[in-house]
Design a protein around this motif. Structure first.
Motif, mmCIF file in Angstrom:
data_model
loop_
_atom_site.group_PDB
_atom_site.id
_atom_site.type_symbol
_atom_site.label_atom_id
_atom_site.label_comp_id
_atom_site.label_asym_id
_atom_site.label_seq_id
_atom_site.Cartn_x
_atom_site.Cartn_y
_atom_site.Cartn_z
ATOM 1 N N GLY A 189 8.636 -26.750 -74.989
ATOM 2 C CA GLY A 189 8.605 -26.993 -76.431
ATOM 3 C C GLY A 189 8.668 -25.743 -77.278
ATOM 4 O O GLY A 189 9.315 -25.724 -78.318
ATOM 5 N N HIS A 190 7.991 -24.677 -76.851
ATOM 6 C CA HIS A 190 8.119 -23.494 -77.689
ATOM 7 C C HIS A 190 9.492 -22.836 -77.588
ATOM 8 O O HIS A 190 10.103 -22.554 -78.610
ATOM 9 C CB HIS A 190 7.013 -22.466 -77.529
ATOM 10 C CG HIS A 190 7.207 -21.430 -78.579
ATOM 11 N ND1 HIS A 190 6.722 -21.561 -79.848
ATOM 12 C CD2 HIS A 190 7.988 -20.326 -78.598
ATOM 13 C CE1 HIS A 190 7.163 -20.570 -80.589
ATOM 14 N NE2 HIS A 190 7.935 -19.799 -79.858
ATOM 15 N N PRO A 191 9.996 -22.585 -76.360
ATOM 16 C CA PRO A 191 11.378 -22.085 -76.315
ATOM 17 C C PRO A 191 12.329 -22.976 -77.113
ATOM 18 O O PRO A 191 13.247 -22.489 -77.764
ATOM 19 C CB PRO A 191 11.702 -22.110 -74.819
ATOM 20 C CG PRO A 191 10.379 -21.907 -74.160
ATOM 21 C CD PRO A 191 9.397 -22.633 -75.021
ATOM 22 N N ALA B 66 1.316 -21.731 -74.963
ATOM 23 C CA ALA B 66 -0.008 -22.335 -75.152
ATOM 24 C C ALA B 66 -0.584 -22.072 -76.539
ATOM 25 O O ALA B 66 -1.713 -22.464 -76.804
ATOM 26 C CB ALA B 66 -0.962 -21.876 -74.071
ATOM 27 N N HIS B 67 0.179 -21.413 -77.444
ATOM 28 C CA HIS B 67 -0.352 -21.335 -78.809
ATOM 29 C C HIS B 67 -0.306 -22.704 -79.486
ATOM 30 O O HIS B 67 -0.822 -22.861 -80.578
ATOM 31 C CB HIS B 67 0.322 -20.244 -79.654
ATOM 32 C CG HIS B 67 1.754 -20.480 -80.002
ATOM 33 N ND1 HIS B 67 2.615 -19.472 -80.323
ATOM 34 C CD2 HIS B 67 2.495 -21.611 -80.091
ATOM 35 C CE1 HIS B 67 3.799 -19.974 -80.609
ATOM 36 N NE2 HIS B 67 3.748 -21.266 -80.476
ATOM 37 N N HIS B 68 0.282 -23.678 -78.827
ATOM 38 C CA HIS B 68 0.193 -25.051 -79.327
ATOM 39 C C HIS B 68 -1.036 -25.755 -78.767
ATOM 40 O O HIS B 68 -1.250 -26.925 -79.033
ATOM 41 C CB HIS B 68 1.446 -25.841 -78.952
ATOM 42 C CG HIS B 68 2.695 -25.262 -79.552
ATOM 43 N ND1 HIS B 68 3.192 -25.670 -80.761
ATOM 44 C CD2 HIS B 68 3.521 -24.282 -79.133
ATOM 45 C CE1 HIS B 68 4.282 -24.974 -81.054
ATOM 46 N NE2 HIS B 68 4.498 -24.118 -80.077
ATOM 47 N N MET B 69 -1.814 -25.021 -77.960
ATOM 48 C CA MET B 69 -2.937 -25.661 -77.258
ATOM 49 C C MET B 69 -4.233 -24.905 -77.503
ATOM 50 O O MET B 69 -5.128 -24.925 -76.664
ATOM 51 C CB MET B 69 -2.634 -25.699 -75.757
ATOM 52 C CG MET B 69 -1.372 -26.467 -75.426
ATOM 53 S SD MET B 69 -0.789 -26.121 -73.757
ATOM 54 C CE MET B 69 -2.215 -26.609 -72.813
HETATM 55 CU CU LIG Z 1 5.387 -22.363 -80.569
#
Ligand SMILES: [Cu+2]
Ligand code: HEM
Ligand SMILES: [Cu+2]
Lengths: 316, 556
Positions: free
Chosen positions: B258-260, B307-310
């Protein structure tokens, strides 16, 4: 920069509930410290924005095509490029340092105040020391998320988890006392969040998450929040409230909860004997509590709390 | 051996066979990268329209507190379809659309390396969209575009919506993978003579990076949804904590993709900006190497920040610190890009055509999204902001104000090449300003909505704080934005017939796609010129001028 941050804080100190530019705070030191950290980054961000956006607007005005104007055929400027890379890195470094300096105060629980609620010695949990205040003392409440309500289980001195005081929707806590939370879920993911009391903590089945708050003496009152992780159709109605009372009131509240729990326990035992045959069916019928409740703020009067605790006890 | 003096050239006697025009059959059977590119663009813009209508419905529901326009189930279905559509069916594939049409032209190739695979990519995308939208007739998914477990498990969402979503991810994923390999091989092997890596157009650099990121990130989500599929239907328990599985596993796998994915969506936009700015500032791009290098750096770092989404999950502090630091580092190469773009405008002679307006609108808007990104990257701060409207505002600044504005810039810039006709400048400018104003009215205030305590993904909110007025402003803005987008749609459709004829190079641009006719012939180029710089067309124009000015033109 700091002056700008302070200035902004003062400007927007207006109505308590409305937060225009920074997260809410005022109920707990960790929320206040997050607010400060945010204010610092925000101020840095505003300065960067003004500088970069200013340069952009200046370029748009100054270098628009005019008759006779010639564009400078320039491919780059190594010194300038190294300069702004270093500048960006410097800003990131400073923000990193500020964050690391403030992090412990946000993450690690403070000690309770001297005039807070005296936590009985027997109440200590076997929690990781890092999650407790330095003096090792906190009121540790178990928070369980379930579609679509929160259940709070209070500690007590014995090892029997079945007879602990429980509450739904509204958590009653003493002021001046550090409250640490063990956050779990018994179905899907939820997130515990009371904005004025600090950040979120996800409730995930199979895991225990942690956060803390300490409401100062004199700030007794009700703090509201709601679930912050999509957990199903009624996610928007999964509200949470923390009612902060003085330590004396809390002692009374806990005692009354305990005595009604004991009474309900006796009643439940009788009930259980009578219903021994279809016990399971009867318990199941009582289980789905919050499902149908459409109201935003369930008035959790003491008596309905009692009823719920009793129901909870009866189920077991 | 000694007798061979000339290289034998295979001689083919060509007799042109008149192919009967077969209309739509030509389109569905085509392997021409330009036609495939057009089909990508038409399909993805159609999905943009559908996703936009979903967004307006969402905003209508949120216009006033305690609204009862939509029921909770429908609302959750709408947010899921909106997010999924915009990400999987619009922004990612629209970049593939531009890439398909323009990468071969920009690098002087006659087609993609694997034309048939190219058609396959497109049809996989179409199939994914079809399967997903078929669920509208049954039960669309209700789990948000992130489909977190356990909510997305069969215990909580047993109906087929989640399965439709899984198949969308698989089908579009296969399409993207095939397409990415194709882009990579094309750029690596089919460049014009003289086009070294340091003369590759920046848009092609970003499409190359986009492809590599897709190849690296897609397997993670393919695995994740496959595990979800077997959990749902074949009795496995990868995500069930009661059976030793873990819901966090889903989040890690999802965000590793998701981040990439967010950089997959925005990097080609950066590429478009890097093409448009120099053309309309009439000045070379400032710091070509720094921009290309920061593209690669962003992609590399972008693989290490998931993991900055977590940040609010139960994860150890060291993990949170690592992902905080890596996320903050990303702002450095991002900053370099922004500074270099402003450097490109500096001391230029800026022509305010619509593509430039959208590019500058992108710059200002993306700047704000980048700054809020750094704020979110500080994990203690994110504890307050996560899953609120602040995050919604952040990612719309980078995606809608960033990537989509770049797409519009590209549309106005390349429309003449694709159709042979100019889009209307006046309508384009009106559309730009309407969109810019509408965008900021919609999303700026959403930062405050989040700070005021409103989580995302809720169909109704109580009338507390300033939520009522903020939300009303946001809804009004959304409709203004919608009108702005509609104006461009009208502009594009009208210009197909009525636009001024553009000729091969209406903007006096820099890259090879402008060397050929508009629209380009089937084989793109009869002869591919030798490339001597990043701006081959500038060289060619200078050369023509030089020859015209020679007192005695030497006949060639
Ligand atoms: Cu991100
Ligand atoms: C300076 C660079 C950036 C940084 C440091 C950054 C940081 C972050 C962080 C920390 C989050 C998580 C917030 C949360 O959920 O609590 C986030 C969310 C998000 N960001 Fe960024 N971001 C940056 C640029 C971008 C770009 C360029 C894009 C896309 C083009 C983007 C798209 C998103 C999206 C879609 C989400 C939300 C995903 C979701 O939860 O549904 N960001 N960003
Ligand atoms: Cu929820």
């Amino acid at each position: 920069m700091i002056a700008l941050a302070i200035g902004l804080t003062l400007v927007s100190a207006g109505p308590a509930s409305a937060s225009f530019w920074a997260p809410q705070s005022g109920g707990s030191p960790n929320a206040d410290r997050i607010h400060t950290l945010y204010a610092v980054v925000f101020a840095v961000g505003v300065v960067i924005f003004i500088a970069v956006f200013g340069a952009l607007v200046y370029a748009m005005v100054k270098f628009r095509a005019r008759p006779g104007a010639v564009a400078e055929q320039l491919h780059g400027n190594t010194r300038l490029e190294i300069g702004w890379t270093a500048g960006a890195a410097g800003i990131v470094l400073i923000l990193g340092i500020v964050t690391f300096l403030m992090l412990p105060g946000i993450r690690n629980p403070d000690n309770s105040d001297a005039d807070g609620w005296a936590i009985p010695a027997g109440y200590q949990t076997a929690k990781d020391k890092e999650l407790l205040p330095e003096d090792g003392k906190s009121l540790n409440i178990d928070v369980n998320g379930q579609q679509y309500a929160w259940r709070f289980t209070y500690p007590d001195a014995d090892r029997d988890r079945q007879n602990n005081v429980q509450a739904y929707e509204e958590m009653v806590v003493p002021t001046g006392t550090t409250v640490t939370l063990d956050i779990r879920s018994s179905d899907v993911g939820h997130a515990w969040w009371i904005p004025k009391l600090g950040g979120k903590a996800d409730a995930l089945p199979g895991y225990t998450n942690h956060t803390w708050f300490k409401i100062p003496r004199g700030k007794e009152g009700v703090y509201v929040g709601q679930c912050a992780e999509l957990c199903g159709r009624n996610h928007a109605n999964m509200t949470a409230r923390v009612r902060a009372v003085t330590p004396e009131q809390f002692t009374q509240w806990l005692a009354s909860q305990k005595s009604s729990l004991a009474q309900a326990g006796v009643a439940a035992d009788e009930f259980r004997e009578q219903q021994a045959k279809n016990d399971a069916a009867a318990a199941a019928a009582q289980a789905p509590e919050a499902e149908g409740s459409e109201t935003q703020t369930p008035e959790a009067s003491t008596s309905s709390d009692d009823a719920e605790s009793a129901a909870g006890a009866a189920q077991r | 051996m000694a007798t061979v003096t000339a290289t034998p050239i295979p001689q083919v006697v060509a007799h042109s066979v008149e192919k009967p025009m077969r209309g739509w059959v030509d389109w569905v059977t085509t392997t021409d990268h330009k036609k495939i590119g057009i089909m990508y663009l038409v399909l993805t813009f159609a999905f943009f329209g559908v996703g936009g209508v979903e967004a307006l419905l969402i905003r209508l529901q949120l216009a006033v507190p305690d609204n009862t326009l939509l029921d909770f189930k429908t609302y959750n279905q709408l947010i899921t379809m909106h997010g999924t559509t915009m990400v999987f069916l619009f922004v990612v594939p629209v970049m593939a659309g531009f890439g398909n049409y323009f990468v071969p032209l920009m690098i002087g190739a006659r087609d993609m390396a694997f034309p048939k695979l190219n058609a396959l990519s497109f049809w996989m995308l179409a199939a994914g969209g079809l399967v997903f939208y078929a669920s509208v007739f049954f039960n669309p998914p209700e789990c948000g575009w992130t489909c977190y477990v356990p909510l997305a498990s069969k215990d909580y969402l047993p109906n087929g919506g989640v399965d439709a979503w899984i198949f969308l991810v698989h089908l579009t994923g296969i399409g993207s993978l095939v397409g990415s390999v194709n882009f990579y091989v094309t750029i690596a092997n089919l460049r014009a003579p003289g086009m070294t890596w340091s003369r590759l157009p920046l848009f092609a650099w970003t499409i190359l990076t986009y492809s590599v990121l897709l190849i690296l990130a897609l397997p993670a989500i393919a695995a994740a949804v496959t595990l979800l599929l077997t959990d749902r239907h074949f009795g496995t328990n990868f995500y069930d904590p009661a059976e030793g599985g873990s819901p966090l596993l889903w989040q890690h796998l999802f965000w590793f993709f998701g981040h990439p994915e967010v950089y997959i969506m925005v990097l080609p936009g950066f590429g478009i900006i890097s093409e448009v700015l120099p053309v309309f500032a009439r000045k070379p791009i400032f710091g070509y190497k720094a921009i290309a290098a920061s593209t690669l750096t962003i992609a590399f770092l972008g693989l290490m920040v998931w993991a900055h989404h977590m940040f609010t999950t139960p994860s150890p502090s060291v993990v949170l610190v690592f992902f905080m630091v890596s996320s903050m580092l990303i702002s450095i190469p991002t900053g370099i890009k922004i500074f270099s773009w402003i450097g490109t405008l500096w001391r230029g002679t800026i022509i305010f055509a619509t593509p430039l307006l959208f590019a500058v609108g992108f710059l200002g808007t993306f700047l704000i999204g980048g700054i809020t990104g750094v704020i979110l990257a500080l994990y203690p701060v994110d504890w307050q902001l996560h899953d609120t409207y602040f995050v919604v505002a952040h990612f719309h600044y980078v995606l809608m104000g960033g990537a989509v504005f770049a797409v519009f810039s590209g549309l106005y810039y390349w429309f003449p090449k694709m159709t042979g006709r100019m889009m209307d400048e006046k309508l384009g400018k009106i559309s730009f300003w309407t969109m810019l104003i509408g965008f900021h009215v919609t999303f700026l205030v959403q930062h405050s909505i989040g700070l005021d305590g409103m989580p995302r993904r809720i169909p109704e909110y109580a009338d507390v704080g300033n939520l009522a007025i903020y939300n009303l402003i946001s809804t009004i803005g959304a409709f203004i934005l919608g009108i702005g987008i509609l104006l461009t749609a009208i502009n594009a459709l009208r210009s197909l017939k009525h636009g001024a004829v553009s000729g091969p190079d209406p903007w006096k641009a820099n890259t090879l796609e402008w060397f050929t006719q508009s629209p380009p012939p089937q084989n793109n180029f009869d002869a591919v010129p030798r490339v001597r710089s990043v701006e081959p067309m500038k060289d060619i124009r200078a050369e023509i001028e030089r020859r015209n000015n020679e007192p005695n033109p030497v006949s060639a």
